[in-house]
Design a protein around this motif. Structure first.
Motif, PDB file in Angstrom:
ATOM      1  N   ARG A 151       0.823  -1.214   0.000  1.00  0.00           N
ATOM      2  CA  ARG A 151       0.000   0.000   0.000  1.00  0.00           C
ATOM      3  C   ARG A 151       0.857   1.265   0.000  1.00  0.00           C
ATOM      4  NH1 ARG A 151      -4.855   1.698   4.186  1.00  0.00           N
ATOM      5  NH2 ARG A 151      -4.898   3.908   3.633  1.00  0.00           N
ATOM      6  N   LEU A 152       1.932   1.277   0.798  1.00  0.00           N
ATOM      7  CA  LEU A 152       2.733   2.485   0.941  1.00  0.00           C
ATOM      8  C   LEU A 152       3.850   2.586  -0.098  1.00  0.00           C
ATOM      9  CD1 LEU A 152       3.048   2.790   4.823  1.00  0.00           C
ATOM     10  CD2 LEU A 152       1.354   3.800   3.286  1.00  0.00           C
ATOM     11  N   GLY A 153       4.228   1.436  -0.669  1.00  0.00           N
ATOM     12  CA  GLY A 153       5.292   1.461  -1.669  1.00  0.00           C
ATOM     13  C   GLY A 153       6.659   1.607  -1.023  1.00  0.00           C
ATOM     14  N   GLY A 154       7.671   1.708  -1.858  1.00  0.00           N
ATOM     15  CA  GLY A 154       9.033   1.745  -1.355  1.00  0.00           C
ATOM     16  C   GLY A 154       9.560   0.342  -1.138  1.00  0.00           C
ATOM     17  N   SER A 155      10.724   0.247  -0.540  1.00  0.00           N
ATOM     18  CA  SER A 155      11.373  -1.045  -0.362  1.00  0.00           C
ATOM     19  C   SER A 155      10.663  -1.901   0.682  1.00  0.00           C
ATOM     20  CB  SER A 155      12.831  -0.843   0.047  1.00  0.00           C
ATOM     21  OG  SER A 155      13.444  -2.073   0.360  1.00  0.00           O
ATOM     22  N   PHE A 156      10.515  -3.177   0.397  1.00  0.00           N
ATOM     23  CA  PHE A 156       9.963  -4.137   1.348  1.00  0.00           C
ATOM     24  C   PHE A 156      10.822  -4.200   2.612  1.00  0.00           C
ATOM     25  CE2 PHE A 156       9.808  -8.758   2.631  1.00  0.00           C
ATOM     26  CZ  PHE A 156       8.572  -8.703   3.233  1.00  0.00           C
ATOM     27  N   MET A 157      12.130  -3.976   2.461  1.00  0.00           N
ATOM     28  CA  MET A 157      13.050  -4.025   3.606  1.00  0.00           C
ATOM     29  C   MET A 157      12.647  -3.045   4.703  1.00  0.00           C
ATOM     30  SD  MET A 157      15.677  -6.133   3.218  1.00  0.00           S
ATOM     31  CE  MET A 157      16.673  -6.967   1.981  1.00  0.00           C
ATOM     32  N   LEU A 158      12.125  -1.905   4.318  1.00  0.00           N
ATOM     33  CA  LEU A 158      11.778  -0.857   5.266  1.00  0.00           C
ATOM     34  C   LEU A 158      10.721  -1.327   6.265  1.00  0.00           C
ATOM     35  CD1 LEU A 158      12.119   2.153   6.059  1.00  0.00           C
ATOM     36  CD2 LEU A 158      10.292   2.679   4.426  1.00  0.00           C
ATOM     37  N   TYR A 159       9.903  -2.271   5.864  1.00  0.00           N
ATOM     38  CA  TYR A 159       8.793  -2.726   6.699  1.00  0.00           C
ATOM     39  C   TYR A 159       9.090  -4.064   7.380  1.00  0.00           C
ATOM     40  CZ  TYR A 159       6.725   0.801   3.718  1.00  0.00           C
ATOM     41  OH  TYR A 159       6.493   1.975   3.051  1.00  0.00           O
ATOM     42  N   VAL A 160       9.854  -4.924   6.713  1.00  0.00           N
ATOM     43  CA  VAL A 160      10.044  -6.262   7.266  1.00  0.00           C
ATOM     44  C   VAL A 160      11.216  -6.326   8.244  1.00  0.00           C
ATOM     45  CG1 VAL A 160      11.610  -7.181   5.469  1.00  0.00           C
ATOM     46  CG2 VAL A 160      10.021  -8.717   6.655  1.00  0.00           C
ATOM     47  N   LEU A 161      12.294  -5.561   8.009  1.00  0.00           N
ATOM     48  CA  LEU A 161      13.460  -5.673   8.890  1.00  0.00           C
ATOM     49  C   LEU A 161      13.176  -5.219  10.326  1.00  0.00           C
ATOM     50  CD1 LEU A 161      16.499  -4.677   6.637  1.00  0.00           C
ATOM     51  CD2 LEU A 161      15.577  -6.940   7.155  1.00  0.00           C
ATOM     52  N   PRO A 162      12.445  -4.114  10.564  1.00  0.00           N
ATOM     53  CA  PRO A 162      12.125  -3.768  11.956  1.00  0.00           C
ATOM     54  C   PRO A 162      11.324  -4.850  12.666  1.00  0.00           C
ATOM     55  CG  PRO A 162      11.806  -1.857  10.554  1.00  0.00           C
ATOM     56  CD  PRO A 162      12.043  -3.026   9.640  1.00  0.00           C
ATOM     57  N   SER A 163      10.443  -5.516  11.931  1.00  0.00           N
ATOM     58  CA  SER A 163       9.677  -6.615  12.523  1.00  0.00           C
ATOM     59  C   SER A 163      10.589  -7.786  12.866  1.00  0.00           C
ATOM     60  CB  SER A 163       8.567  -7.056  11.551  1.00  0.00           C
ATOM     61  OG  SER A 163       7.795  -8.091  12.113  1.00  0.00           O
ATOM     62  N   ILE A 217      19.976  -0.435   7.340  1.00  0.00           N
ATOM     63  CA  ILE A 217      20.186  -1.506   6.353  1.00  0.00           C
ATOM     64  C   ILE A 217      19.178  -1.393   5.216  1.00  0.00           C
ATOM     65  CG2 ILE A 217      20.122  -4.010   6.002  1.00  0.00           C
ATOM     66  CD1 ILE A 217      21.124  -4.320   8.872  1.00  0.00           C
ATOM     67  N   ALA A 218      17.931  -1.055   5.540  1.00  0.00           N
ATOM     68  CA  ALA A 218      16.883  -0.974   4.519  1.00  0.00           C
ATOM     69  C   ALA A 218      17.219   0.045   3.441  1.00  0.00           C
ATOM     70  CB  ALA A 218      15.547  -0.630   5.170  1.00  0.00           C
ATOM     71  N   ARG A 219      17.938   1.104   3.809  1.00  0.00           N
ATOM     72  CA  ARG A 219      18.293   2.124   2.819  1.00  0.00           C
ATOM     73  C   ARG A 219      19.222   1.575   1.741  1.00  0.00           C
ATOM     74  NH1 ARG A 219      19.344   5.410   7.613  1.00  0.00           N
ATOM     75  NH2 ARG A 219      17.439   6.544   8.172  1.00  0.00           N
ATOM     76  N   ARG A 220      19.908   0.478   2.016  1.00  0.00           N
ATOM     77  CA  ARG A 220      20.805  -0.116   1.031  1.00  0.00           C
ATOM     78  C   ARG A 220      20.050  -0.938  -0.010  1.00  0.00           C
ATOM     79  NH1 ARG A 220      25.214  -2.594   5.360  1.00  0.00           N
ATOM     80  NH2 ARG A 220      25.775  -0.603   6.378  1.00  0.00           N
ATOM     81  N   TYR A 221      18.765  -1.165   0.228  1.00  0.00           N
ATOM     82  CA  TYR A 221      17.939  -1.955  -0.693  1.00  0.00           C
ATOM     83  C   TYR A 221      16.693  -1.149  -1.057  1.00  0.00           C
ATOM     84  CZ  TYR A 221      20.878  -5.774   1.051  1.00  0.00           C
ATOM     85  OH  TYR A 221      21.948  -6.572   1.402  1.00  0.00           O
ATOM     86  N   LEU A 446      22.455 -12.979   4.790  1.00  0.00           N
ATOM     87  CA  LEU A 446      23.645 -12.743   5.613  1.00  0.00           C
ATOM     88  C   LEU A 446      23.807 -11.255   5.930  1.00  0.00           C
ATOM     89  CD1 LEU A 446      26.182 -15.141   3.853  1.00  0.00           C
ATOM     90  CD2 LEU A 446      25.412 -15.324   6.224  1.00  0.00           C
ATOM     91  N   LYS A 447      23.482 -10.411   4.968  1.00  0.00           N
ATOM     92  CA  LYS A 447      23.673  -8.970   5.146  1.00  0.00           C
ATOM     93  C   LYS A 447      22.548  -8.310   5.940  1.00  0.00           C
ATOM     94  CE  LYS A 447      26.382  -8.207   0.913  1.00  0.00           C
ATOM     95  NZ  LYS A 447      26.411  -7.506  -0.398  1.00  0.00           N
ATOM     96  N   THR A 448      21.462  -9.024   6.154  1.00  0.00           N
ATOM     97  CA  THR A 448      20.324  -8.442   6.879  1.00  0.00           C
ATOM     98  C   THR A 448      20.059  -9.199   8.178  1.00  0.00           C
ATOM     99  OG1 THR A 448      18.832  -9.776   5.475  1.00  0.00           O
ATOM    100  CG2 THR A 448      19.238  -7.493   4.813  1.00  0.00           C
TER     101      THR A 448
END
Length: 472
Positions: A151-163, A217-221, A446-448
């Motif tokens: 819904r919000l768009g952008g990288s999936f990393m931004l939402y999944v890594l904090p979880s 880390i999310a900013r790198r993806y 490995l990087k995340t």
């Protein structure tokens, strides 16, 4: 579990190998595995199977025992994971297809705002991760994360890594998760104090290593797409979407069932409740994580899918929905099992025990020695639960000799469990499970995942040492 592993090792035919050679074999095995998966592009399931067999032979396990060790590691891991993943995937798919994930994401975004969506998902994961295992809880949270990210768009990393960071911290440091609970038990620590210290240490650890580091880390993806591992997203008519309260009930039901078992088990261990009590016996069944997820999945089929579509034939459609939910996770289950086989091989060779024994005798401060022993077992055999339990058993005599108790002892337990979550790599079944559900390749995992887990471990250890220094 550690006792079972040691008993199994006693029955093996093991050739004598110097400690240095065993460590070199383990390092070479991990390097070969990464080359096969990343460079050769051989499927992870086959790569893990081949390297497990070669490592067993090189590590001194007799030819007649190699298959038994590999099968034992594979079957024990799959036995624990398959039901959790299967029922959890179906529940997650139901939450998504029914429109429940959309209902939750709408409410979350209205409450917290779009800019705070990653933080809202992480906080929700913290609460959800407290009583439920990492793999099962994360799979159930996935459709909500998927929906918010789409819904919000952008990288999936931004939402999944904090979880992921939230689930990692809770799994590593806080009872009633198995590693911290077992370590506290074998070391004679008060579980209530361990929970207190774990939260005191864990919340700032989560914020720094689980949330803030995840955003970095999310900013790198920036272009990471949202995967479709629970099936293709479907549009649901608004009048067929379940209510917010119904969705919350379905998500909280497994937590309530599991906590029901945890509470009554604690009461029986303290003598406040008899083990023959009918409610305790019932809790042992319905509060087991696989059964709790099975009950919840069946309830969700009715509440989220069948009831809102009353008057329409949904039997065949529901069967197809379950098939589509289970199909993508079969590969994940096999890879996870193969990761368990590799970990079992490394355990059977005795690599972790040799390194840990040396650390225990090195004259280090007891809290540092406990942390490093847990790290050694974690790197050697993969399981955070086994690492925490075994390290706790090794350090228990030294702690007893020092006469430590109360907050100081609880801080040592937390330091050990922090070590048990570090350096997750290819012999950890969770590495494959979470990585594949997120759509990550091995190098990205490995990087995340590995970086966040290791940062969580070291940050948690540093803060627990601070608590120990104040309390001792």
């Amino acid at each position: 579990m550690p006792g079972m592993l040691l008993a199994a090792q006693d029955d093996l035919v093991l050739a004598d190998r110097p400690t240095g050679l065993l460590v070199a074999i383990a390092v070479a095995a991990i390097a070969l595995l990464l080359v096969l998966i990343i460079k050769v592009r051989l499927h992870a399931f086959f790569s893990l199977a081949v390297v497990s067999i070669l490592t067993a032979l090189a590590g001194g396990i007799g030819i007649g025992d190699v298959v038994d060790v590999v099968v034992e590691g594979f079957s024990s891991t799959v036995g624990e994971v398959a039901l959790l993943v299967g029922f959890g995937a179906v529940l997650g798919r139901l939450v998504e297809v029914s429109g429940g994930a959309q209902v939750l994401s709408d409410r979350m975004l209205r409450t917290f705002g779009e800019r705070k969506a990653p933080l809202a998902l992480a906080v929700a994961s913290l609460f959800y991760a407290f009583p439920i295992f990492l793999d099962a809880g994360f799979i159930v949270m996935l459709p909500i994360i998927y929906t918010v990210a789409r819904r919000l768009g952008g990288s999936f990393m931004l939402y999944v890594l904090p979880s992921i960071g939230a689930f990692l911290m809770m799994h590593a440091l806080t009872p009633p998760h198995p590693g911290p609970t077992a370590a506290a038990t074998v070391m004679g620590a008060d579980v209530g104090l361990v929970v207190l210290v774990a939260l005191l240490v864990g919340l700032p650890t989560w914020y720094l290593a689980g949330y803030r580091l995840s955003l970095v880390i999310a900013r790198r993806y920036p272009n990471m797409p949202v995967p479709n591992l629970l099936g293709e997203p479907e549009d649901t008519d608004e009048d067929e979407r379940p209510g917010f309260g119904v969705i919350i009930f379905c998500l909280l039901l497994p937590l309530v069932l599991i906590f029901f078992n945890t509470l009554l088990t604690t009461l029986t261990e303290t003598g406040a409740l008899d083990q023959e009590n009918v409610f305790f016996r019932l809790s042992e069944l319905v509060g087991a994580t696989p059964i709790a997820l099975l009950i919840t999945a069946l309830v969700a089929m009715w509440l989220l899918y069948v009831r809102p579509r009353s008057g329409r034939a949904v039997g065949g459609v529901l069967e197809d929905l379950v098939d589509k939910a289970l199909a993508p996770v079969c590969s994940i289950i096999l890879i996870t099992g193969a990761g368990g086989a590799f970990g079992e091989v490394l355990t059977a060779t005795g690599i972790g025990g040799l390194v840990a024994g040396g650390l225990d005798e090195a004259g280090l401060p007891v809290i540092l020695a406990g942390f490093l022993v847990a790290v050694a077992f974690r790197v050697a055999q993969g399981s955070a639960t086994v690492a925490a339990t075994t390290a706790g058993s090794i350090m228990a005599p030294a702690v007893a000799e020092l006469g430590l108790s109360g907050i100081a002892l609880a801080a040592i337990v937390v330091a050990i469990t922090a070590g048990s979550i570090t350096f997750s790599h290819v012999n950890d079944s969770g590495f494959w499970l979470i990585g594949r559900f997120c759509g990550f390749d091995t190098l990205t995992t490995l990087k995340t995942w590995t970086v966040i887990a290791t940062a969580t471990g070291f940050c948690g250890f540093g803060l627990s040492w601070l608590v120990f220094a104040i309390a001792a």
